[in-house]
Design a protein around this motif. Sequence first.
Motif, short mmCIF file in Angstrom:
data_model
loop_
_atom_site.label_atom_id
_atom_site.label_comp_id
_atom_site.label_asym_id
_atom_site.label_seq_id
_atom_site.Cartn_x
_atom_site.Cartn_y
_atom_site.Cartn_z
N ASP A 1 35.05 47.93 22.01
CA ASP A 1 35.71 46.72 22.51
C ASP A 1 37.13 47.06 23.00
O ASP A 1 37.55 46.62 24.08
N HIS B 1 30.45 41.67 19.57
CA HIS B 1 31.32 41.45 20.72
C HIS B 1 31.58 42.72 21.56
O HIS B 1 31.45 42.71 22.78
N HIS C 1 33.71 40.50 29.86
CA HIS C 1 33.91 39.80 28.59
C HIS C 1 33.20 38.45 28.60
O HIS C 1 32.54 38.08 27.64
N HIS D 1 38.79 46.58 26.74
CA HIS D 1 40.04 45.85 27.05
C HIS D 1 40.90 46.66 28.01
O HIS D 1 41.47 46.12 28.95
ZN ZN Z 1 36.99 42.08 23.51
#
Ligand code: ZN
Length: 364
Positions: A186, A268, A254, A190
């Motif tokens: 994750d 996620h 996302h 980003h």
């Molecule tokens: Zn994220």
Amino acid sequence: MIHGDKVDLIYSRNVINAHKELLYSSGNSFLIVTGKSSARLSGALNDVLEAISDKECIIYDGIRENPEVSSLLEAARLLDDVDCVIGIGGGSVMDAAKVIACLKNNKAESEEELYAQKWENAALPLFLIGTTAGTGSEVTKVAVLTKANGRKASIHNDRFYASYALCDPAYTYSQPKAIAIATAVDALTHCNESYFSNKANDLSRAYALKGISYLLPGLKVIKDQISDELKDNLYLGSLYGGLAIDITGTTFAHNVGYYLTENFHIPHGFACAVFQEDLFDFEMKNNKQYTDEFFSQINMDKKSYIELISSLIPTFNIALSEQTIKEILPRYENNNSVKNTYGQMNVSDIERILKKIFNNQSFI
Ligand code: ZN
Ligand code: NAP
């Protein structure tokens, strides 16, 4: 030491012991917000309780992954005598704590009222203590919540910035491997998505590239053996990723990832990672020079970078029929994350990507 200009971020080993006084002097009655067990397992809860041992203290441990608005409203009912909030956990808990700290002086009794809030009044002092090396939520003004209808929806507000982020990488060590991989992936998404955001600027790009440089060595070995030093660097990388997306936001990956989490319970990080290859394909096709610069800065070619990311995503057998894809698409018309993808992405690109990945029985 990392300098974000919005949150006082203190990064060190034994950060709570070293800054006991700061916590102690921030209130007389504390609400500690946690999930089921990570606050305890990480050691952070113990350190906090020691630091404020003779103060009033309520622990609310009802926050779950992809936090539901109803749990925040429940926690907010405990705020009457509270003058400081401490969130200890991963992104789910930290996002929840940000909003809870605002709910004392900005009332909301229902989900509708919460999403309609203008957050005009000051938040309670808020400490965030992260236990995953992933979201970078410690340094962002974003809270991603799940509505009663199962949809994830983020809220952005300057009031959500923590007063202090107390960051000790050792609190991430208790993560089970699968969670450590999903959260580190994750963090990498980003950095990627921030770089390929229409809002990217020199500072956000510098944060994103710094984040990638901290993340890559750990990600290359995370499935096997990873040293504490590399784990620490994953945590640092996640914080730089947070600083980057706090400026730029994320991209279509996302937002479409939310659909996978909502409907197939994909963690996620993996849900967003699935779309990184398509992000790079889109950018290579439409913005080749900018994309070439990215790969030259991270010192990896596109193929190896995508191979690394793919090697970290478990196999999920998901198929979406043409009909389902058609039903999903209105969500991505006029969608801010799609519009934020560097260049000019639109809903027909999302349709093409969804068909390519999911209309083929399975993916990865
Ligand atoms: Zn994220
Ligand atoms: P998470 O949902 O906070 O936690 C995932 C799981 O890991 C939970 O079961 C948690 O347990 C466990 N866990 C966390 N730290 C642990 C530790 N040190 N030891 C053992 N178990 C641990 O995971 P996350 O990836 O950090 O957060 C994801 C959420 O953040 C999503 O809702 C996502 O949309 C959001 N997000 C927010 C931002 C932002 O800028 N605000 C950015 C990206 C993503 P417990 O239940 O016991 O805590």
